[in-house]
Design a protein around this motif. Sequence first.
Motif, short mmCIF file in Angstrom:
data_model
loop_
_atom_site.label_atom_id
_atom_site.label_comp_id
_atom_site.label_asym_id
_atom_site.label_seq_id
_atom_site.Cartn_x
_atom_site.Cartn_y
_atom_site.Cartn_z
N GLU A 181 0.86 -1.17 0.00
CA GLU A 181 0.00 0.00 0.00
C GLU A 181 0.90 1.23 0.00
O GLU A 181 2.09 1.13 0.31
CB GLU A 181 -0.94 0.01 1.22
CG GLU A 181 -0.30 -0.42 2.54
CD GLU A 181 0.63 0.59 3.14
OE1 GLU A 181 0.37 1.80 2.96
OE2 GLU A 181 1.63 0.21 3.77
N GLU A 185 1.44 5.70 -5.10
CA GLU A 185 2.11 5.33 -6.35
C GLU A 185 2.70 6.56 -7.02
O GLU A 185 3.75 6.49 -7.66
CB GLU A 185 1.13 4.63 -7.28
CG GLU A 185 0.59 3.31 -6.76
CD GLU A 185 1.67 2.26 -6.56
OE1 GLU A 185 2.68 2.30 -7.31
OE2 GLU A 185 1.52 1.42 -5.67
N THR A 215 -2.06 9.25 -6.98
CA THR A 215 -2.52 7.87 -7.08
C THR A 215 -2.14 7.15 -5.80
O THR A 215 -0.96 7.00 -5.50
CB THR A 215 -1.90 7.15 -8.29
OG1 THR A 215 -2.21 7.86 -9.48
CG2 THR A 215 -2.42 5.71 -8.39
N PHE A 234 -2.85 3.71 -3.20
CA PHE A 234 -3.50 2.42 -2.92
C PHE A 234 -3.55 2.26 -1.41
O PHE A 234 -2.53 2.26 -0.73
CB PHE A 234 -2.75 1.24 -3.54
CG PHE A 234 -3.56 -0.03 -3.52
CD1 PHE A 234 -4.49 -0.28 -4.49
CD2 PHE A 234 -3.41 -0.95 -2.48
CE1 PHE A 234 -5.27 -1.44 -4.47
CE2 PHE A 234 -4.18 -2.10 -2.44
CZ PHE A 234 -5.11 -2.34 -3.44
N GLY A 270 -8.31 1.87 -4.13
CA GLY A 270 -7.37 2.55 -5.01
C GLY A 270 -8.00 3.82 -5.54
O GLY A 270 -9.19 3.83 -5.90
N PHE A 296 -5.47 -3.31 -10.07
CA PHE A 296 -5.01 -1.93 -9.93
C PHE A 296 -3.51 -1.91 -10.17
O PHE A 296 -2.77 -2.71 -9.58
CB PHE A 296 -5.35 -1.42 -8.53
CG PHE A 296 -5.09 0.04 -8.30
CD1 PHE A 296 -6.06 0.99 -8.55
CD2 PHE A 296 -3.86 0.47 -7.82
CE1 PHE A 296 -5.83 2.33 -8.33
CE2 PHE A 296 -3.61 1.81 -7.60
CZ PHE A 296 -4.60 2.75 -7.85
N GLY A 343 -0.11 -1.07 -9.39
CA GLY A 343 0.56 -0.59 -8.20
C GLY A 343 1.96 -1.17 -8.10
O GLY A 343 2.63 -1.38 -9.11
N ASN A 392 -3.23 -5.79 -6.56
CA ASN A 392 -2.35 -4.63 -6.71
C ASN A 392 -1.05 -5.14 -7.31
O ASN A 392 -0.22 -5.70 -6.60
CB ASN A 392 -2.13 -3.98 -5.34
CG ASN A 392 -1.09 -2.88 -5.35
OD1 ASN A 392 -0.70 -2.39 -6.39
ND2 ASN A 392 -0.64 -2.51 -4.17
#
Length: 627
Positions: free
Chosen positions: A170, A173, A177, A179, A292, A358, A360, A371
Amino acid sequence: MNKVIFFCIAGIMVWSNSLAQQLYMPRNIKAAYDKGTRSYDGKPGKNYFQNYGRYNISVTVKPPDRIIRGEEQIVYFNRSKHTLHNLFLRLILNVHKPGAVRESDVQPEYLTEGITIDSIYENGRPASFQNPTFHYTWQTFHLAKPLLPGDSVKLFIKWHYEIATLANREGAEDSTTYFMAYFHPRISVYDDYNGWDKTNFTDMQEFYNDFNDYTFSVTVPENFIVWATGVLQNPEEVLQPQIVQRYKQSVTSDEKIAIATAADVENKNVTHHGKMNTWKWKADYVSDIAVGISDHYIWDGASVIVDKGTGRRAMVQAAYKTDAQDFKHSIEFGQKALAFLSQQWPGKPYPYPALTAFLGSGDMEYPMMINDNDFKNDLFGQFLQGHETAHSYFPFYMGINENRYPFMDEGITTFTELLMLRSVTPVDSADRLFKRFRVSPWINDKTDNEDLPIITPGNAFSGVGGYGNNAYGKAALGYFALKSLLGDELFKKCLHEYMNRWNGKHPIPWDFFFSFNDVSGQNLNWFWNNWFFSNNYDDLAVNTVVKKDNAFAITVDNIGGFVFPFNVEINYTDGSKEILPQTTSVWKANPKSCVVMVKTGKKIKSVKIDNGIFMDAEEANNVKELK
């Protein structure tokens, strides 16, 4: 020694305590079976219990500001027979605190002050709480009133945290962005064999959560899209009409729908125009949630039939930057993965309404979310996204304690990952990738922590080598060896019944072992001991080749100890060749040595053992030349 390990009543196999004694069982685990919370036939016991919570969460995120603020109401139900005087809160993101215990060094960008609890109310009254100063990722919460069996308590918590700029499982990003995972305080698991789960999260081992019902909202500035665990409840309130239309079209479409294109995002034509939008989500009986958000990711969607009997579909969505190569095919990857998992292995309809991939950094799974990195390699991207998708069953459908028993989810998911990969690429190519990525790091590493028993609790490991190989590649091979022993049909029957018994609950390894014993009608303890309780490894050798009349007896020694299938390749002096597949069952009588008989009138030139995916630790002794 008890000579009678099971007996038969009216044709039904009855499994007894004496059978269980053939397997090592820690004292706390044995106590659970003795108390009747679990049973020796592999089913939940008559006294099994599992606590449960209802979470209503609201978070506000305003990138590029990295402070995330939240509040939640938790209604926690005590379904045990015990009076609880304390609860234990999980604060996983405190692993980012400078003084937290971690398995490896981190960069400065990883460090934050973790989660700060601003206030707690218990049943409407202010409660005292001290943010952790030592065991950072959990903390005791002293109840003002004891929580009786069958009763519930209502907590209201406000908190905030700073999201780390170094994204992993997590994090941020980029500046807009994020997560968000493990982002809210939650009540730790109170179970029948260990009581309160108070293990520290060290950013290596994974997670153990109760199944809870979640309603949650994520408030973000306009032009930000939110993807999350569960189903979006208010698309019309947050999306422009044309985006809502495409979103709804994707729910029943086999073809990929560009819900929000690069042009839509660039022209800010995706979300409702207003200072802030609140996205509302719902996820029932799941072990966690993840979120996200981005103001520049594009959004694809489609769906796939996951239950042919009912026609039920699951949404497949992808959120990514336009230059992410793997993710351009993510919808196709997701559809193929869910179809395979639902119809072939494990062969149970995908249990959730949606799946979102997502872009990531974590290469990590969450309920209904994955992710993943972009590896710029379609095969590896499909391999990885398939692995994370398979986690939908293990641990999320099955409630496994990943922290202690990662082989129960990572191992069987790695097993499934190879079967899935074989369905979309040539078997040789899939096996080469599997051996290079999953088996070679273990079998070619002779250090002393590599051959510890798979049953070793994951939280007892320090360092990723032995932990990772026990959890992934070595355990996956164990499941393949078991599949060879039982055959596909019986293996799947046992697996399905285990899943029927324990989905939505908290199975432990002995529940798995005893379920397979029960459903197969076989005492498989010799196999469990060989693969899961031993220090074995993969190493076979051709010992002797002895001619007897018109046959040859080939003795194969099991030097490493693990029992598994292999091929015997016979090369004859006339230039012909014969391959004799052997299943795991050849080791049942004697796991140390077996004899393969070859009836032939030809003269043998050489004998070679090929282990396939069970890579051999010492290949030099796998070939025997005959004079």
